[in-house]
Design a protein around this motif. Structure first.
Motif, PDB file in Angstrom:
ATOM      1  N   ILE A 128       0.899  -1.187   0.074  1.00 17.23           N
ATOM      2  CA  ILE A 128       0.065   0.065   0.077  1.00 17.23           C
ATOM      3  C   ILE A 128       0.968   1.211   0.106  1.00 17.23           C
ATOM      4  O   ILE A 128       0.707   2.273  -0.607  1.00 17.23           O
ATOM      5  N   GLN A 129       2.058   1.166   0.736  1.00 19.88           N
ATOM      6  CA  GLN A 129       3.012   2.295   0.799  1.00 19.88           C
ATOM      7  C   GLN A 129       3.342   2.422  -0.772  1.00 19.88           C
ATOM      8  O   GLN A 129       3.361   3.777  -0.897  1.00 19.88           O
ATOM      9  N   GLN A 130       3.768   1.402  -1.259  1.00 16.93           N
ATOM     10  CA  GLN A 130       4.201   1.881  -2.655  1.00 16.93           C
ATOM     11  C   GLN A 130       3.183   2.528  -3.604  1.00 16.93           C
ATOM     12  O   GLN A 130       3.363   3.474  -4.384  1.00 16.93           O
ATOM     13  N   ASP A 131       1.922   2.023  -3.362  1.00 19.03           N
ATOM     14  CA  ASP A 131       0.789   2.735  -4.094  1.00 19.03           C
ATOM     15  C   ASP A 131       0.801   4.235  -3.856  1.00 19.03           C
ATOM     16  O   ASP A 131       0.418   4.576  -4.775  1.00 19.03           O
ATOM     17  N   ASN A 132       0.768   4.451  -2.508  1.00 19.06           N
ATOM     18  CA  ASN A 132       0.581   5.665  -2.072  1.00 19.06           C
ATOM     19  C   ASN A 132       1.512   6.810  -2.590  1.00 19.06           C
ATOM     20  O   ASN A 132       1.276   7.700  -3.134  1.00 19.06           O
ATOM     21  N   GLU A 133       2.900   6.246  -2.775  1.00 20.13           N
ATOM     22  CA  GLU A 133       3.879   6.886  -3.637  1.00 20.13           C
ATOM     23  C   GLU A 133       3.766   7.235  -4.727  1.00 20.13           C
ATOM     24  O   GLU A 133       3.518   8.474  -5.372  1.00 20.13           O
ATOM     25  N   ILE A 134       3.331   6.166  -5.772  1.00 18.01           N
ATOM     26  CA  ILE A 134       3.180   6.292  -7.111  1.00 18.01           C
ATOM     27  C   ILE A 134       1.869   7.319  -7.383  1.00 18.01           C
ATOM     28  O   ILE A 134       2.007   7.958  -8.330  1.00 18.01           O
ATOM     29  N   ASN A 144       1.630   2.559 -15.808  1.00 17.82           N
ATOM     30  CA  ASN A 144       1.512   0.968 -16.023  1.00 17.82           C
ATOM     31  C   ASN A 144       3.157   0.333 -15.963  1.00 17.82           C
ATOM     32  O   ASN A 144       3.324  -0.447 -15.498  1.00 17.82           O
ATOM     33  N   GLU A 145       4.113   1.422 -16.324  1.00 18.53           N
ATOM     34  CA  GLU A 145       5.398   1.024 -15.995  1.00 18.53           C
ATOM     35  C   GLU A 145       5.696   0.910 -14.651  1.00 18.53           C
ATOM     36  O   GLU A 145       6.560  -0.121 -14.313  1.00 18.53           O
ATOM     37  N   GLU A 146       5.228   1.754 -13.796  1.00 16.44           N
ATOM     38  CA  GLU A 146       5.634   1.760 -12.536  1.00 16.44           C
ATOM     39  C   GLU A 146       4.851   0.399 -11.948  1.00 16.44           C
ATOM     40  O   GLU A 146       5.485  -0.612 -10.967  1.00 16.44           O
ATOM     41  N   TYR A 147       3.721  -0.049 -12.214  1.00 19.11           N
ATOM     42  CA  TYR A 147       2.985  -1.313 -11.846  1.00 19.11           C
ATOM     43  C   TYR A 147       3.449  -2.414 -12.281  1.00 19.11           C
ATOM     44  O   TYR A 147       2.831  -3.425 -12.047  1.00 19.11           O
ATOM     45  N   GLY A 148       3.992  -2.431 -13.350  1.00 21.97           N
ATOM     46  CA  GLY A 148       4.270  -3.519 -14.112  1.00 21.97           C
ATOM     47  C   GLY A 148       2.986  -3.984 -14.926  1.00 21.97           C
ATOM     48  O   GLY A 148       2.991  -5.243 -15.456  1.00 21.97           O
ATOM     49  N   SER A 149       2.142  -3.137 -15.124  1.00 21.90           N
ATOM     50  CA  SER A 149       0.792  -3.642 -15.874  1.00 21.90           C
ATOM     51  C   SER A 149       0.883  -3.238 -17.409  1.00 21.90           C
ATOM     52  O   SER A 149       2.075  -2.706 -17.716  1.00 21.90           O
ATOM     53  N   LEU A 150      -0.187  -3.408 -18.245  1.00 24.68           N
ATOM     54  CA  LEU A 150       0.192  -2.996 -19.401  1.00 24.68           C
ATOM     55  C   LEU A 150      -0.796  -1.839 -19.810  1.00 24.68           C
ATOM     56  O   LEU A 150      -1.884  -1.678 -19.292  1.00 24.68           O
TER      57      LEU A 150
END
Lengths: 448, 280, 324
Positions: free
Chosen positions: A56-62, A358-364
């Motif tokens: 969740i921390q990483q999500d908050n940052e992004i 998407n780059e940060e999350y690794g999604s498309l």
């Protein structure tokens, strides 16, 4: 006659008074005012984000950074909250029930049809659709999973996900396997070669107690066998021969083939299978692309694994390798800041942000313009992109999507449990379990 | 009682078994809270090979634990104080007065123990929302709503215990006070409550435990502003990792207030139950 | 005051009271005022939502109508028919869940009560350090429920949990590494977890009850030559009967309704052997957004609990009877 106030009495009254005062003070949270229409500058909207990152921390940052960019551009402030998956659906339910919710929210795209049927979210058509850039900017595969066909969708794609076959390069080399398996029989054969239970090594890592994983694979493998979970008239066909075969093949990985760690029949939190793969305890796993984030957290380097096409059942005419997985975004119909909300949605689905997020999350990315960005040209992401573009189909888009996943996912989970504890399951076992799930689905209202 | 050798031996054996059963999970929690994440996710070792206290530092950063802690503390204390106060008044009324509806009230209050939480969860939520719409008091996503809910949850048990406790106290002293000109409520505060402090302590601690540990209603009625520990602790599990060592460390931190309070007051709890609840 | 003094004062008291009652306005209203806060809170939180919940059980409240409840169609007893149709999968599932919960409750109550009694007997006699044990034994109850269940679920992990470490690796009691959260063992897991949490409560209540038994009774029995077992059977248990009566019914209601433990242990998809009723109903209503059906199932549960309690109170004459 005067009564002397005893200490006990004074204490109790003081405590009561303090408690009541505190309670009254805590009342009256205010919402902010802010009308719609006209200039949106200075307005504040609420956003419920889903957990896409490693924590969740990483999500908050992004998201904080992305929102800062948005506020700079438009002057609209965003109060956001990252909600863990265990709570997201419940929170959405209570929001719909109470009529009080965020302005913008993420949803799992397999919920899109169910949530569409509640009528609580803003339909994307006409001027609303134009305000976010129009339908054509989105990938058609991602768009197809946004709601019931023929009805106006109430959510649009945000992040794209698809399954792929992860394999450990070194273990493959050691076992003398030159390339990843293309068919299901090759897959099982390779898994057996890589299986070494006495050393704690297994061919594949999967999570047998995960309802969602089970439901996805029942669908994907079922489609590969030429079947579907529902027939054209909308009746459930969980116990039709192609689905029975698909589920049996999958469950056999725990049963007759025994190429997975038996303990994985108990795994369900989305971390154990990937941890097992990352540590080299399993040579392969089939997972969605955001697993790369997870693998990195577990210490696996990009160079140590490869991603290949999901194995397809031998002789299949319908090489489906993934359902159209991903995250969609919706706007609450009761929102008082629709224009600001639309601006935010447009922002998140713009080329620049699609590339960054998407780059940060690794999604498309889900928009065509972002697909060509070099960020998504890594070998692994290229594979995933291809799979999503060419070999994906949406899970059945029905009102009772949630129930469908639960019934069939649970049936597969029970079968895997049986296979692990008893040693194997027969086709009759599989058919019986799926028939029961089928009946439950019919009772729940079929597939209308 | 005589203490023969065999009875001593069986006592030791009995205590040993019970102690082991109680300590085993507690030991697991403590030992896992000081292992590094890799170790705690691997094979279970009785004695950790690496000891680290980092989890106790990290728990405050991974999730806003302090915020949840304060929320839980505020809500639980407020619910306890109010629940005890309301229960005292109600128990005083039931034990000292005969009035029409007394039986119905008692029975109804006890009957609420049978209500399955899931039955009235959603209606309660809708009622809260409608109250906000109609008279503007925010109950969903506010401390108030949760406090009111929790205080009501512990009310039946509290009233029942206090009634038993009050009934065991002879009325002579109160009657003397009444003769002296005190009001009944005055007698309650000056006479009955001071004598009943052990029973009240017992009731208070049960009310606190109820509020501190409640999961179901908190999951529906809280927002991130008011989130309690019960729900907040789940956030140690994310998409890619379950931070078991931090979760265990946080569990200890979270349990300390309630366990310490319970243990500090246990003498009163036992005497409270002895005099009160036992005579029903 | 001695009896004689009391008798002398009584008429004067009565007169005082009568005068007081006219001076203290609303004296007759006082008891009602005192219970008013409790009544209001109970109405708001327990009674009215319950009635609303019962009302919902007669509606077809599914995902199409959660946004606007008043538009939900009235379906009469349809939800109940579905829930009670034991031939169909939903009704069958409910019946199965009910059976599992009944077995679970009986087992949990039995073991908790026995364990509580044993511990109370052990701690009740005088020996050095008894307070430490009493303190220790209370900890599982004082722990928040989610902490206790998380700890147990961590211990139940097949590969890395403490339980298998103890049984398989250290004691070699079992060779085939068992699953604890799958299959039939899941039932025993949830029994163990619930008992661990609940028995301190039985211990506490029983201890309080034991302390009410005067020592003289035991001393007289000792003089008569009665052994420990006889004392237990003919003195302790009968004198504990009021406590036990209340204890059992309270544990029954709490355990049968238990939601937190299975929810934290298994999440939203419990294995069939541990499919407890409260969680079963939750999964069948919240997850599927079919609140009409979920409410009907809950009402059936409520009816069952009410009937059981009534029968229990009748048969065991608890709570209405004598004051010691």
């Amino acid at each position: 006659m005067r009564v002397r106030v005893s200490r006990a009495r004074a204490f109790v009254w003081a405590a009561l008074l303090a408690a009541v005062l505190a309670v009254v003070a805590a009342c009256g949270g205010g919402g902010d005012s802010g009308g719609g229409g006209g200039s949106i500058r200075g307005q504040t909207i609420t956003y419920w984000a889903s957990n896409q990152g490693a924590s969740i921390q990483q999500d908050n940052e992004i998201l904080r950074k992305a929102i800062a960019r948005f506020t700079k551009q438009t002057g609209v402030k965003v109060n956001f909250k990252v909600i863990p998956w265990s709570d997201l659906f419940t929170n959405i339910t209570t929001a719909v029930t109470s009529g009080k919710g965020p302005d913008v929210l993420n949803i799992g795209n397999t919920w899109s049809a169910t949530l569409q049927s509640t009528g609580a979210f803003e339909p994307f058509e006409g001027s609303t659709l134009n305000a976010v850039g129009g339908k054509s900017k989105f990938l058609s595969s991602s768009w197809s999973a946004s709601g019931k066909p023929g009805q106006t969708p109430t959510s649009i794609p945000l992040y794209g996900l698809s399954y792929g076959l992860f394999y450990n390069k070194q273990l493959f080399q050691q076992a003398g396997i030159s390339s990843p398996p293309k068919t299901w029989s090759e897959f099982v054969a390779d898994a057996k070669k890589l299986n070494n239970p006495s050393k704690g090594q297994y061919g594949v890592a999967l999570e047998g107690a995960s309802i969602t994983e089970n439901a996805h694979w029942a669908f994907i493998l079922g489609r590969q066998n030429g079947g579907d979970l529902f027939d054209k008239s909308g009746k459930p066909t969980f116990d039709s021969p192609p689905i029975v075969k698909a589920v049996k093949d999958y469950v056999d990985l725990w049963g007759t083939d025994k190429v997975v760690n038996p303990s994985s029949a108990q795994w369900s939190d989305g971390t154990q299978a990937l941890a097992s793969f990352a540590k080299g305890k399993a040579a392969m796993t089939m997972w969605q692309n955001n697993a790369e984030n997870n693998l990195r957290t577990n210490g696996m380097k990009r160079s140590e694994y490869g991603v290949a096409d999901v194995p397809v059942v031998d002789g299949s005419n319908t090489p489906i390798m993934t359902h159209v997985a991903g995250i969609n975004i919706s706007i609450f119909k009761n929102s008082e800041h629709k224009n600001a909300a639309l601006a935010f949605v447009k922002f998140l689905t713009s080329q620049g942000e699609q590339v960054k997020l998407n780059e940060e999350y690794g999604s498309l990315p889900v928009v065509k313009s972002a697909q060509q960005d070099p960020a998504f040209k890594t070998p692994t992401l290229k594979t995933f992109n291809q799979i999503l573009a060419k070999h994906a189909q949406p899970m059945p888009l029905i009102d009772q999507e949630g129930q469908m996943e639960t019934f069939i996912g649970d049936a597969v989970k029970q079968l895997i449990a049986k296979a692990t504890t008893r040693g194997s399951v027969s086709e009759a076992d599989v058919k019986a379990q799926l028939s029961e799930a089928n009946q439950k689905m019919q009772a729940a209202g079929g597939g209308g | 009682m005589r203490s023969s050798l065999s009875s001593k031996a069986s006592r030791v054996a009995g205590l040993a078994i019970l102690s082991f059963v109680v300590i085993f999970p507690l030991y697991t929690i403590v030992i896992s809270s000081i292992k590094p994440l890799g170790d705690v996710r691997g094979t279970f070792e009785w004695i950790p090979s690496h000891v680290t206290f980092r989890p106790y530092v990290e728990i405050w950063k991974t999730i806003p634990l302090a915020h949840y802690f304060v929320n839980s503390l505020f809500i639980s204390v407020a619910a306890t104080v109010l629940s005890v106060a309301v229960a005292i008044f109600a128990a005083y009324s039931i034990s000292r007065y005969r009035f029409r509806g007394r039986g119905t009230f008692s029975t109804t209050v006890l009957a609420t123990q049978m209500f399955p939480g899931i039955l009235f969860l959603l209606p309660l939520f809708v009622i809260f929302v409608n109250i906000e719409k109609s008279i503007g008091i925010q109950l969903y996503g506010s401390y108030t709503g949760l406090i009111i809910t929790y205080l009501t949850f512990s009310l039946p048990f509290s009233i029942w215990m206090l009634v038993g406790y009050f009934e065991a106290i002879p009325r002579d002293l109160e009657e003397a006070a009444l003769i002296d000109g005190a009001t009944p409520v005055g007698a309650l505060f000056r006479i009955l409550i001071p004598i009943s402090l052990p029973g009240i302590a017992a009731v208070a601690i049960f009310a606190f435990i109820t509020a501190w540990g409640e999961v179901l209603f908190a999951s529906v009625l809280t927002t991130d502003k008011t989130m309690t520990l019960a729900i907040g602790l789940r956030n140690y599990a994310s998409q890619s990792n379950v931070f078991w060592n931090q979760l265990m460390a946080a569990s200890i931190v979270v349990s300390l207030p309630v366990v310490l309070a319970f243990l500090a007051l246990q003498r009163y709890i036992v005497s409270g139950l002895t005099a009160g609840g036992v005579k029903s | 005051m001695s009896v004689a003094e009391k008798n002398a004062v009584a008429p004067a008291l009565e007169g005082v009271r009568r005068r007081r009652s006219s001076r203290w306005m609303g004296r007759r209203r006082l008891p009602y005022l005192l219970i008013l806060p409790a009544v209001l809170f109970e109405l708001l939180i327990h009674v009215i939502p319950l009635l609303a919940g019962i009302g919902i059980s007669f509606l077809g409240l599914s995902q199409f109508f959660i946004r606007n409840w008043t538009a939900a169609p009235v379906v009469g007893l349809d939800n109940y028919k579905v829930a009670l149709d034991f031939g169909s999968p939903i009704g069958h599932g409910l019946l199965h869940s009910f059976a599992i919960t009944a077995g679970f409750t009986a087992l949990v109550i039995g073991v908790s009560w026995a364990g509580g009694l044993a511990a109370a007997l052990l701690v009740n006699s005088e020996f050095r350090g008894r307070n430490w044990f009493r303190t220790l034994f209370l900890i599982p109850y004082a722990l928040p429920v989610y902490v206790a269940v998380i700890a147990w679920s961590f211990m139940f992990d097949r590969d890395n949990g403490a339980i298998n470490r103890l049984l398989v690796d250290d004691l070699h009691v079992v060779s085939h590494r068992p699953f604890w959260l799958l299959g039939t063992n899941a039932f025993w897991s949830i029994v163990m977890t619930t008992v661990w949490r609940l028995w301190p409560f039985a211990f506490l209540m029983t201890l309080a009850g034991l302390q009410n038994i005067p020592k003289e009774v035991y001393e007289a029995a000792d003089l008569d030559g009665a052994g420990r077992m006889r004392q237990l059977r003919y003195i302790t248990l009968p004198m504990l009967a009021p406590v036990t009566g209340v204890l059992i019914i309270v544990m029954f209601l709490w355990t049968f309704n238990e939601f937190n433990t299975p929810y934290v242990l298994f999440g939203k998809a419990p294995p069939s052997s541990a499919d407890l009723l409260s969680l079963h109903i939750y999964v069948n209503s919240f997850i599927d957004l079919n609140f009409g059906l979920g409410s009907a199932m809950s009402v059936l549960l409520l009816i069952f609990l009410m009937l059981s309690t009534l029968i229990y109170l009748r048969v065991f004459k608890v709570g209405g009877g004598s004051r010691a």
